[in-house]
Scaffold this motif. Structure first.
Motif, PDB file in Angstrom:
ATOM      1  N   ALA A 215     -11.740  27.080  -5.244  1.00  0.00           N
ATOM      2  CA  ALA A 215     -11.002  26.267  -4.276  1.00  0.00           C
ATOM      3  C   ALA A 215     -11.881  25.160  -3.704  1.00  0.00           C
ATOM      4  CB  ALA A 215     -10.468  27.149  -3.148  1.00  0.00           C
ATOM      5  N   VAL A 216     -13.134  25.464  -3.422  1.00  0.00           N
ATOM      6  CA  VAL A 216     -14.062  24.457  -2.895  1.00  0.00           C
ATOM      7  C   VAL A 216     -14.356  23.405  -3.960  1.00  0.00           C
ATOM      8  CG1 VAL A 216     -16.461  24.076  -2.170  1.00  0.00           C
ATOM      9  CG2 VAL A 216     -15.110  25.912  -1.132  1.00  0.00           C
ATOM     10  N   ALA A 217     -14.550  23.831  -5.201  1.00  0.00           N
ATOM     11  CA  ALA A 217     -14.805  22.876  -6.282  1.00  0.00           C
ATOM     12  C   ALA A 217     -13.618  21.930  -6.449  1.00  0.00           C
ATOM     13  CB  ALA A 217     -15.082  23.622  -7.580  1.00  0.00           C
ATOM     14  N   THR A 218     -12.409  22.481  -6.371  1.00  0.00           N
ATOM     15  CA  THR A 218     -11.205  21.655  -6.505  1.00  0.00           C
ATOM     16  C   THR A 218     -11.082  20.677  -5.353  1.00  0.00           C
ATOM     17  OG1 THR A 218     -10.029  23.395  -7.712  1.00  0.00           O
ATOM     18  CG2 THR A 218      -8.688  21.698  -6.654  1.00  0.00           C
ATOM     19  N   ARG A 219     -11.299  21.160  -4.143  1.00  0.00           N
ATOM     20  CA  ARG A 219     -11.194  20.285  -2.981  1.00  0.00           C
ATOM     21  C   ARG A 219     -12.250  19.191  -3.022  1.00  0.00           C
ATOM     22  NH1 ARG A 219      -7.400  18.478   0.560  1.00  0.00           N
ATOM     23  NH2 ARG A 219      -8.451  17.573   2.367  1.00  0.00           N
ATOM     24  N   GLY A 220     -13.446  19.520  -3.472  1.00  0.00           N
ATOM     25  CA  GLY A 220     -14.499  18.514  -3.591  1.00  0.00           C
ATOM     26  C   GLY A 220     -14.112  17.406  -4.559  1.00  0.00           C
ATOM     27  N   ARG A 221     -13.498  17.783  -5.673  1.00  0.00           N
ATOM     28  CA  ARG A 221     -13.049  16.771  -6.643  1.00  0.00           C
ATOM     29  C   ARG A 221     -11.937  15.917  -6.055  1.00  0.00           C
ATOM     30  NH1 ARG A 221     -13.400  21.166 -10.267  1.00  0.00           N
ATOM     31  NH2 ARG A 221     -11.125  21.413 -10.192  1.00  0.00           N
ATOM     32  N   GLU A 222     -11.017  16.551  -5.345  1.00  0.00           N
ATOM     33  CA  GLU A 222      -9.896  15.810  -4.772  1.00  0.00           C
ATOM     34  C   GLU A 222     -10.363  14.789  -3.739  1.00  0.00           C
ATOM     35  OE1 GLU A 222      -6.524  19.372  -5.168  1.00  0.00           O
ATOM     36  OE2 GLU A 222      -7.428  18.892  -3.217  1.00  0.00           O
ATOM     37  N   GLU A 223     -11.399  15.143  -2.979  1.00  0.00           N
ATOM     38  CA  GLU A 223     -11.919  14.221  -1.976  1.00  0.00           C
ATOM     39  C   GLU A 223     -12.890  13.209  -2.573  1.00  0.00           C
ATOM     40  OE1 GLU A 223     -13.472  15.835   1.606  1.00  0.00           O
ATOM     41  OE2 GLU A 223     -11.874  17.323   1.835  1.00  0.00           O
ATOM     42  N   GLY A 224     -13.217  13.389  -3.843  1.00  0.00           N
ATOM     43  CA  GLY A 224     -14.135  12.466  -4.499  1.00  0.00           C
ATOM     44  C   GLY A 224     -15.583  12.661  -4.122  1.00  0.00           C
ATOM     45  N   ILE A 225     -15.932  13.878  -3.624  1.00  0.00           N
ATOM     46  CA  ILE A 225     -17.316  14.119  -3.211  1.00  0.00           C
ATOM     47  C   ILE A 225     -17.985  15.199  -4.052  1.00  0.00           C
ATOM     48  CG2 ILE A 225     -16.910  13.356  -0.850  1.00  0.00           C
ATOM     49  CD1 ILE A 225     -16.719  16.268   0.009  1.00  0.00           C
ATOM     50  N   GLY A 226     -17.260  15.755  -5.012  1.00  0.00           N
ATOM     51  CA  GLY A 226     -17.843  16.703  -5.950  1.00  0.00           C
ATOM     52  C   GLY A 226     -18.509  17.895  -5.285  1.00  0.00           C
ATOM     53  N   ASP A 227     -19.762  18.155  -5.662  1.00  0.00           N
ATOM     54  CA  ASP A 227     -20.498  19.313  -5.156  1.00  0.00           C
ATOM     55  C   ASP A 227     -20.939  19.164  -3.698  1.00  0.00           C
ATOM     56  OD1 ASP A 227     -20.240  20.444  -7.631  1.00  0.00           O
ATOM     57  OD2 ASP A 227     -22.225  19.813  -8.340  1.00  0.00           O
ATOM     58  N   THR A 228     -20.717  17.980  -3.121  1.00  0.00           N
ATOM     59  CA  THR A 228     -21.153  17.757  -1.741  1.00  0.00           C
ATOM     60  C   THR A 228     -20.463  18.701  -0.771  1.00  0.00           C
ATOM     61  OG1 THR A 228     -21.602  15.420  -2.199  1.00  0.00           O
ATOM     62  CG2 THR A 228     -21.331  16.052   0.113  1.00  0.00           C
ATOM     63  N   LEU A 229     -19.195  19.043  -1.030  1.00  0.00           N
ATOM     64  CA  LEU A 229     -18.494  19.940  -0.118  1.00  0.00           C
ATOM     65  C   LEU A 229     -19.162  21.316  -0.086  1.00  0.00           C
ATOM     66  CD1 LEU A 229     -16.222  20.597   1.809  1.00  0.00           C
ATOM     67  CD2 LEU A 229     -14.742  21.086  -0.161  1.00  0.00           C
ATOM     68  N   ALA A 230     -19.537  21.835  -1.254  1.00  0.00           N
ATOM     69  CA  ALA A 230     -20.219  23.132  -1.294  1.00  0.00           C
ATOM     70  C   ALA A 230     -21.546  23.066  -0.538  1.00  0.00           C
ATOM     71  CB  ALA A 230     -20.458  23.552  -2.741  1.00  0.00           C
ATOM     72  N   ALA A 231     -22.246  21.948  -0.671  1.00  0.00           N
ATOM     73  CA  ALA A 231     -23.518  21.791   0.042  1.00  0.00           C
ATOM     74  C   ALA A 231     -23.291  21.729   1.554  1.00  0.00           C
ATOM     75  CB  ALA A 231     -24.221  20.521  -0.436  1.00  0.00           C
ATOM     76  N   LYS A 232     -22.207  21.079   1.965  1.00  0.00           N
ATOM     77  CA  LYS A 232     -21.897  21.000   3.399  1.00  0.00           C
ATOM     78  C   LYS A 232     -21.574  22.383   3.963  1.00  0.00           C
ATOM     79  CE  LYS A 232     -19.378  17.663   5.000  1.00  0.00           C
ATOM     80  NZ  LYS A 232     -18.251  16.706   5.195  1.00  0.00           N
ATOM     81  N   ILE A 233     -20.883  23.197   3.169  1.00  0.00           N
ATOM     82  CA  ILE A 233     -20.566  24.549   3.634  1.00  0.00           C
ATOM     83  C   ILE A 233     -21.842  25.349   3.833  1.00  0.00           C
ATOM     84  CG2 ILE A 233     -19.475  26.736   3.016  1.00  0.00           C
ATOM     85  CD1 ILE A 233     -17.372  25.060   1.488  1.00  0.00           C
ATOM     86  N   ARG A 234     -22.741  25.289   2.848  1.00  0.00           N
ATOM     87  CA  ARG A 234     -24.003  26.031   2.963  1.00  0.00           C
ATOM     88  C   ARG A 234     -24.795  25.568   4.184  1.00  0.00           C
ATOM     89  NH1 ARG A 234     -23.781  25.339  -2.872  1.00  0.00           N
ATOM     90  NH2 ARG A 234     -23.475  27.396  -3.857  1.00  0.00           N
ATOM     91  N   ALA A 235     -24.789  24.259   4.420  1.00  0.00           N
ATOM     92  CA  ALA A 235     -25.511  23.727   5.576  1.00  0.00           C
ATOM     93  C   ALA A 235     -24.855  24.170   6.877  1.00  0.00           C
ATOM     94  CB  ALA A 235     -25.557  22.203   5.503  1.00  0.00           C
ATOM     95  N   SER A 236     -23.520  24.124   6.917  1.00  0.00           N
ATOM     96  CA  SER A 236     -22.801  24.506   8.123  1.00  0.00           C
ATOM     97  C   SER A 236     -23.032  25.972   8.469  1.00  0.00           C
ATOM     98  CB  SER A 236     -21.305  24.243   7.936  1.00  0.00           C
ATOM     99  OG  SER A 236     -20.579  24.514   9.109  1.00  0.00           O
ATOM    100  N   LEU A 237     -23.079  26.822   7.455  1.00  0.00           N
ATOM    101  CA  LEU A 237     -23.238  28.259   7.690  1.00  0.00           C
ATOM    102  C   LEU A 237     -24.556  28.606   8.385  1.00  0.00           C
ATOM    103  CD1 LEU A 237     -21.822  29.668   4.331  1.00  0.00           C
ATOM    104  CD2 LEU A 237     -20.936  30.182   6.617  1.00  0.00           C
ATOM    105  N   THR A 238     -25.561  27.764   8.200  1.00  0.00           N
ATOM    106  CA  THR A 238     -26.864  28.078   8.800  1.00  0.00           C
ATOM    107  C   THR A 238     -26.786  28.170  10.317  1.00  0.00           C
ATOM    108  OG1 THR A 238     -27.544  25.740   8.921  1.00  0.00           O
ATOM    109  CG2 THR A 238     -28.085  26.946   6.907  1.00  0.00           C
ATOM    110  N   TYR A 239     -25.833  27.440  10.925  1.00  0.00           N
ATOM    111  CA  TYR A 239     -25.695  27.488  12.381  1.00  0.00           C
ATOM    112  C   TYR A 239     -25.255  28.865  12.861  1.00  0.00           C
ATOM    113  CZ  TYR A 239     -25.808  22.336  12.377  1.00  0.00           C
ATOM    114  OH  TYR A 239     -26.177  21.031  12.231  1.00  0.00           O
ATOM    115  N   TYR A 240     -24.559  29.607  12.007  1.00  0.00           N
ATOM    116  CA  TYR A 240     -23.886  30.825  12.448  1.00  0.00           C
ATOM    117  C   TYR A 240     -24.601  32.106  12.046  1.00  0.00           C
ATOM    118  CZ  TYR A 240     -20.422  27.271  13.211  1.00  0.00           C
ATOM    119  OH  TYR A 240     -19.801  26.125  13.638  1.00  0.00           O
TER     120      TYR A 240
END
Length: 258
Positions: free
Chosen positions: A146-171
């Motif tokens: 689902a994340v891979a698909t959403r990243g492609r749809e937004e035109g940012i590719g693997d960046t969305l997965a990287a943003k999730i990993r970065a965001s999780l560090t706060y929690y």
């Protein structure tokens, strides 16, 4: 004194005189509002619209436009709408979180804004959990389809997965807190959801656009047959199928970033 009205005026750069002109009242009347007097319903609506904030934030517990508290005269569960998520005042997010007494549920893909607009969000969530609030945070699985698909749809590719990993560090600190859970889902999201007891912020997803650029509407639960419960049930369904986040096995980024 109405501290919230003072704060919003300062943040918007709006003087009491300008607000008085916009609401067609005497400046002394605005002075009385700032001093704590509650305006007439039509003036509350005018102030909230002019300042781009919800009436219930400026005057908690008051009726909207002459209707029942938390509902408009037509009985709708919609308290307010925003052109995009970025236009929701920071004070609204803070007030909702600080006011939660039973549960906080968040369903998102990355949610980087959630921490970056409030650097104390982890501490605040931990405090709510210590007070007996159930905290459930559900992020997109950075390794999921689902994340891979959403990243492609937004035109940012693997960046969305990287943003999730970065965001999780706060929690990460929340994992050791009783009453706090963090899970990862691999589900197509049609909306991001932010629930605080009987208040729910719904951020619909428009194809190809980041969630921050999409509209948001604020619901308050009225009964078990309304919109609120439909969205709440969708959260529960996604949560039930999500897996617990175990950072030591995820390859999570070491430092948060946008």
């Amino acid at each position: 004194m109405n501290e919230r009205l003072h704060s919003v005026l300062a943040q918007r750069g709006v003087s009491p005189e300008s607000l008085a002109e916009a609401c067609a009242v005497d400046p002394k009347t605005v002075g009385r509002w700032l001093g704590g007097r509650v305006p007439h319903p039509r003036h509350r609506f005018s102030v909230a619209r002019h300042l781009r904030v919800e009436e219930t934030f400026l005057w908690p517990g008051r009726a909207l436009r002459g209707g029942r508290p938390g509902r408009d005269p037509g009985g709708s569960e919609i308290l307010g709408t925003y052109q995009n998520r970025a236009s929701v005042p920071r004070e609204t997010w803070l007030a909702l979180l600080q006011g939660a007494q039973r549960q906080v549920d968040v369903l998102i893909f990355s949610g980087t804004f959630f921490a970056q607009t409030n650097p104390h969000v982890t501490r605040m969530l931990a405090e709510r959990a210590a007070a007996g609030v159930r905290v459930r945070l559900c992020f997109g699985d950075p390794r999921g389809r689902a994340v891979a698909t959403r990243g492609r749809e937004e035109g940012i590719g693997d960046t969305l997965a990287a943003k999730i990993r970065a965001s999780l560090t706060y929690y990460r600190p929340l994992l050791s807190e009783a009453g706090c859970e963090v899970r990862l889902h691999d589900t197509t999201l049609y909306n991001s959801l932010f629930r605080y007891d009987d208040d729910l912020m719904v951020n619909p997803h428009v194809w190809g656009q980041p969630a921050s650029a999409n509209p948001l509407f604020h619901l308050r639960r009225a009964d078990a047959t309304g919109w609120f419960d439909n969205y709440a049930q969708s959260f529960d369904a996604v949560w039930a199928g999500a897996r617990p986040w175990r950072p030591d096995h995820e390859g999570t980024a070491a430092h948060g970033q946008d």
